[in-house]
Design an enzyme around this catalytic site. Sequence first.
Site, PDB file in Angstrom:
ATOM      1  N   GLY A 136       0.843  -1.189   0.000  1.00  0.00           N
ATOM      2  CA  GLY A 136       0.000   0.000   0.000  1.00  0.00           C
ATOM      3  C   GLY A 136       0.876   1.237   0.000  1.00  0.00           C
ATOM      4  O   GLY A 136       1.995   1.225  -0.507  1.00  0.00           O
ATOM      5  N   CYS A 137       0.392   2.283   0.600  1.00  0.00           N
ATOM      6  CA  CYS A 137       1.122   3.548   0.662  1.00  0.00           C
ATOM      7  C   CYS A 137       2.462   3.348   1.347  1.00  0.00           C
ATOM      8  O   CYS A 137       2.541   2.766   2.429  1.00  0.00           O
ATOM      9  CB  CYS A 137       0.287   4.574   1.422  1.00  0.00           C
ATOM     10  SG  CYS A 137       1.135   6.129   1.697  1.00  0.00           S
ATOM     11  N   PHE A 138       3.525   3.844   0.736  1.00  0.00           N
ATOM     12  CA  PHE A 138       4.849   3.651   1.326  1.00  0.00           C
ATOM     13  C   PHE A 138       5.042   4.389   2.638  1.00  0.00           C
ATOM     14  O   PHE A 138       5.905   4.059   3.425  1.00  0.00           O
ATOM     15  CB  PHE A 138       5.986   3.923   0.358  1.00  0.00           C
ATOM     16  CG  PHE A 138       5.955   5.197  -0.445  1.00  0.00           C
ATOM     17  CD1 PHE A 138       5.435   6.381   0.027  1.00  0.00           C
ATOM     18  CD2 PHE A 138       6.496   5.184  -1.716  1.00  0.00           C
ATOM     19  CE1 PHE A 138       5.441   7.544  -0.732  1.00  0.00           C
ATOM     20  CE2 PHE A 138       6.516   6.335  -2.499  1.00  0.00           C
ATOM     21  CZ  PHE A 138       5.989   7.522  -1.994  1.00  0.00           C
ATOM     22  N   TRP A 139       4.219   5.396   2.928  1.00  0.00           N
ATOM     23  CA  TRP A 139       4.300   6.057   4.230  1.00  0.00           C
ATOM     24  C   TRP A 139       3.996   5.050   5.337  1.00  0.00           C
ATOM     25  O   TRP A 139       4.627   5.063   6.391  1.00  0.00           O
ATOM     26  CB  TRP A 139       3.315   7.206   4.339  1.00  0.00           C
ATOM     27  CG  TRP A 139       3.507   8.351   3.409  1.00  0.00           C
ATOM     28  CD1 TRP A 139       4.625   8.669   2.683  1.00  0.00           C
ATOM     29  CD2 TRP A 139       2.538   9.350   3.099  1.00  0.00           C
ATOM     30  NE1 TRP A 139       4.404   9.804   1.955  1.00  0.00           N
ATOM     31  CE2 TRP A 139       3.133  10.247   2.186  1.00  0.00           C
ATOM     32  CE3 TRP A 139       1.239   9.577   3.506  1.00  0.00           C
ATOM     33  CZ2 TRP A 139       2.465  11.360   1.688  1.00  0.00           C
ATOM     34  CZ3 TRP A 139       0.564  10.680   3.008  1.00  0.00           C
ATOM     35  CH2 TRP A 139       1.176  11.564   2.110  1.00  0.00           C
ATOM     36  N   CYS A 140       3.008   4.183   5.092  1.00  0.00           N
ATOM     37  CA  CYS A 140       2.619   3.176   6.084  1.00  0.00           C
ATOM     38  C   CYS A 140       3.719   2.145   6.281  1.00  0.00           C
ATOM     39  O   CYS A 140       4.097   1.824   7.407  1.00  0.00           O
ATOM     40  CB  CYS A 140       1.338   2.460   5.651  1.00  0.00           C
ATOM     41  SG  CYS A 140      -0.113   3.520   5.530  1.00  0.00           S
TER      42      CYS A 140
END
Length: 184
Positions: free
Chosen positions: A14-18
Amino acid sequence: MPESGTELAVFGGGCFWCVEAVYQQLAGVLYVEPGYAGGHMDAPDYETVCAGASGHIEVASIRFDPYQLNYEQLLDVFFATHNPTSLDRQGADVGPQYRSAIFCQNARQEAQARDKIAQLEAAGVFTDPIVTELRPGSKVWPAETYHRDYYARHPQQGYCRQVIAPKLSKLQAKFGGLLRTPAL
């Protein structure tokens, strides 16, 4: 450039921030860098990847010390902190750049990832089939600087509070013994 005695894992969840925020919490992780991998375009940028035309996946490159934290533990965290049964989507983040993928850096990582998926499916951990793609290691293009350490710099931002913070709470509850600062 590989650091002596360390290994690299590359995960798209998913989102690389996560993914970055989760793995930064683990003892034995030396650094985590968000980036783009698996596409057909050199030097992609965030807008191009989000448009879906580059073929790239948002990933996190994780440099770790295998004497403190092994690859199987990284896989356990990976499968517990995102939905590996959701094709091209994680929650409200929708598109092929958010697919679940493991970029195996060698044959051992690929075998361990295949074994982990088989174990999870045999145990019925998920209701739906796991759709995580196993891909060979490929070049990871670093994400723009403003994506790095996103959660650490913006913990009160809406996405961070609503999406990342619950993942970190789950990580602490399930993997407290692996954290840099053990759960109290």
